[in-house]
Scaffold this motif. Structure first.
Motif, mmCIF file in Angstrom:
data_model
loop_
_atom_site.group_PDB
_atom_site.id
_atom_site.type_symbol
_atom_site.label_atom_id
_atom_site.label_comp_id
_atom_site.label_asym_id
_atom_site.label_seq_id
_atom_site.Cartn_x
_atom_site.Cartn_y
_atom_site.Cartn_z
ATOM 1 N N ARG A 83 0.519 -0.939 -0.140
ATOM 2 C CA ARG A 83 -0.080 0.055 -0.312
ATOM 3 C C ARG A 83 1.063 1.361 0.232
ATOM 4 O O ARG A 83 1.396 1.194 0.238
ATOM 5 N N HIS A 84 0.362 2.218 -0.935
ATOM 6 C CA HIS A 84 1.064 3.243 -0.690
ATOM 7 C C HIS A 84 0.430 4.422 -0.563
ATOM 8 O O HIS A 84 -0.843 4.848 -0.951
ATOM 9 N N PHE A 85 0.761 5.191 0.822
ATOM 10 C CA PHE A 85 0.202 6.246 0.965
ATOM 11 C C PHE A 85 1.347 7.655 1.440
ATOM 12 O O PHE A 85 2.227 7.304 1.575
ATOM 13 N N CYS A 86 0.709 8.661 0.875
ATOM 14 C CA CYS A 86 1.350 10.279 0.988
ATOM 15 C C CYS A 86 2.355 10.877 2.166
ATOM 16 O O CYS A 86 1.535 10.542 3.575
ATOM 17 N N SER A 87 3.428 10.796 2.577
ATOM 18 C CA SER A 87 3.779 10.900 3.068
ATOM 19 C C SER A 87 3.813 11.679 4.496
ATOM 20 O O SER A 87 4.004 12.049 5.290
ATOM 21 N N THR A 88 2.946 12.733 3.908
ATOM 22 C CA THR A 88 3.379 13.744 4.389
ATOM 23 C C THR A 88 1.268 14.038 4.958
ATOM 24 O O THR A 88 1.203 15.040 5.875
ATOM 25 N N CYS A 89 0.962 14.042 4.038
ATOM 26 C CA CYS A 89 -0.768 14.079 4.257
ATOM 27 C C CYS A 89 -1.417 13.061 4.520
ATOM 28 O O CYS A 89 -2.636 13.235 4.735
ATOM 29 N N GLY A 90 -0.881 12.004 4.510
ATOM 30 C CA GLY A 90 -1.622 10.253 4.738
ATOM 31 C C GLY A 90 -2.663 9.682 2.891
ATOM 32 O O GLY A 90 -3.048 8.670 3.919
ATOM 33 N N CYS A 91 -2.441 10.717 2.072
ATOM 34 C CA CYS A 91 -3.798 9.926 0.982
ATOM 35 C C CYS A 91 -2.786 8.385 0.295
ATOM 36 O O CYS A 91 -1.789 8.902 -0.059
ATOM 37 N N LEU A 248 1.219 8.192 14.999
ATOM 38 C CA LEU A 248 0.720 9.164 14.795
ATOM 39 C C LEU A 248 1.579 10.850 13.865
ATOM 40 O O LEU A 248 2.871 11.052 14.994
ATOM 41 N N LYS A 249 1.279 11.292 12.724
ATOM 42 C CA LYS A 249 1.963 12.171 12.925
ATOM 43 C C LYS A 249 1.030 13.253 12.015
ATOM 44 O O LYS A 249 -0.861 12.464 11.525
ATOM 45 N N SER A 250 1.130 13.862 11.429
ATOM 46 C CA SER A 250 0.078 15.097 11.836
ATOM 47 C C SER A 250 -0.009 15.439 10.134
ATOM 48 O O SER A 250 1.399 16.275 9.254
ATOM 49 N N TYR A 251 -0.914 16.619 10.026
ATOM 50 C CA TYR A 251 -1.421 17.365 8.990
ATOM 51 C C TYR A 251 -2.522 19.033 9.315
ATOM 52 O O TYR A 251 -2.767 18.085 9.219
ATOM 53 N N LYS A 252 -1.384 19.363 8.844
ATOM 54 C CA LYS A 252 -2.730 20.639 8.556
ATOM 55 C C LYS A 252 -2.477 20.947 7.251
ATOM 56 O O LYS A 252 -2.837 21.638 6.228
ATOM 57 N N SER A 253 -4.642 20.400 7.414
ATOM 58 C CA SER A 253 -5.601 21.103 6.086
ATOM 59 C C SER A 253 -5.887 22.274 5.411
ATOM 60 O O SER A 253 -6.124 22.598 4.318
ATOM 61 N N SER A 254 -5.674 23.146 6.177
ATOM 62 C CA SER A 254 -5.691 24.725 6.641
ATOM 63 C C SER A 254 -5.731 25.230 8.326
ATOM 64 O O SER A 254 -4.885 24.536 8.652
#
Length: 344
Positions: A83-91, A248-254
């Motif tokens: 499985r592959h997901f974005c290392s920054t936002c998790g998508c 967990l990793k965090s990402y600010k979507s706004s």
């Protein structure tokens, strides 16, 4: 681009992942399987996922500065693909086979809406959901009946059965994120903080909703997500302000919104926004409710789907099927038509 092919582009929310795929015209629309298995739910944090196999020889072509190195691969003991997901936002963008390198791609990350590009074809591993999950909401899309595929071994209750009656377990697939949710406590129900988060019709349950918003679609890589709203002090261990527990990793979507995902397996876990202090949205896909994906002994679902206009714009046929099916399901279950939640 050859005249008998079409090039599609895709990107995650943070744009770290940006790629194109060129599909032969006779391979369109891509056939999508909606997978309800526990592996998919626990790696995405969603009730199900939406994947389409790419034709032989077709693979994502990353557009600089994006590259496959900006994706995190996840393998587990039973995996036949990474499985592959974005290392920054998790998508999540899809899975790459260990055997031949072929790709199964997420249909949630394309930059254009579905106009004959992909077609919902199959509900897969519905028995693994225990209660049918979203497959119980719709069986047809645009008048076409979806196939249903199951294996006898797809029923998985190994971790769900550990849940206590007054405590709901939540855990991502790799186990790097694990916590428990308590039912609404008397001190919370008696306090002003309770207003809007628990309905008087059933004070033993937390409010929950399905959401079709574009931002959620592009941070988890699924066409729909589900959230349950829980006070932080009802979660054990209680997450700190940055919501980082375990892997967990965090990402600010706004500016106002903070999201977290497992840095190992990619599961969406928490959503938090500044105008809802003390409350977090927990991704329903990682809940281990013994009764099934919809966690009906814990969740009081809103009868109206969130951000339906986003869904209708991105994939009108699927979104209409889900919206109409959800209304019927909610009516049968006696779910409230609406309750107020600040915009996701």
């Amino acid at each position: 681009m050859a005249p008998d092919s079409k090039t599609l582009t895709a990107a995650c929310h943070c744009q770290s992942i940006h790629f194109a795929i060129t599909i032969p015209a006779d391979a369109l629309p891509l056939k999508v399987h909606i997978c309800h298995c526990s592996i998919c739910r626990y790696t995405h944090g969603t009730p199900c996922i939406f994947h389409a196999p790419l034709p032989a020889g077709v693979a994502p072509q990353f557009i600089a500065p994006s590259s496959i190195d900006k994706l995190t691969p996840y393998n587990h003991a039973e995996s036949q693909a990474a499985r592959h997901f974005c290392s920054t936002c998790g998508c999540h963008i899809g899975d790459r086979s260990h055997d031949d390198g072929s790709w199964v791609i997420s249909t949630a990350v394309f930059t254009e809406s579905n106009q004959g590009l992909w077609e919902m074809h199959t509900h897969a591993f519905t028995t693994s959901s225990l209660d049918g999950g979203l497959s119980a909401m719709f069986s047809h899309v645009d008048g076409r009946q979806l196939d249903v595929f199951n294996l006898e071994a797809s029923l998985d209750t190994s971790k769900a059965t550990r849940t206590e009656a007054e405590e709901l377990r939540a855990e991502c697939h790799c186990g790097g994120v694990s916590f428990s949710i308590a039912r609404p406590r008397k001190e919370f129900l008696d306090s002003p903080a309770c207003e809007g988060w628990v309905l008087s019709r059933d004070t033993s349950k937390w409010l929950a909703l399905l959401d079709l918003c574009d931002d959620c679609r592009l941070v988890d890589g699924s066409n729909v997500i589900a959230w349950m709203f829980v006070p932080i002090d009802h979660i054990s261990p209680s997450p700190p302000r940055d919501l980082i527990i375990g892997s967990l990793k965090s990402y600010k979507s706004s500016e106002e919104v903070l999201r977290t995902f497992c840095g190992t397996c990619g599961a969406t876990v928490f959503y938090s926004c500044t105008d809802r202090p003390g409350i977090v949205d927990v991704a329903v896909g990682i809940l281990r409710a013994p009764e099934g994906v919809m966690a009906e002994n814990w969740a009081l679902w809103r009868g109206r789907i969130g951000s339906k206009d986003d869904g209708l714009k991105y994939d009108p046929d699927f979104s209409r099927a889900l919206i109409e099916g959800w209304k019927v399901w909610g009516s049968m279950k006696g779910m409230p038509e609406d309750f107020f939640v600040p915009p996701l």
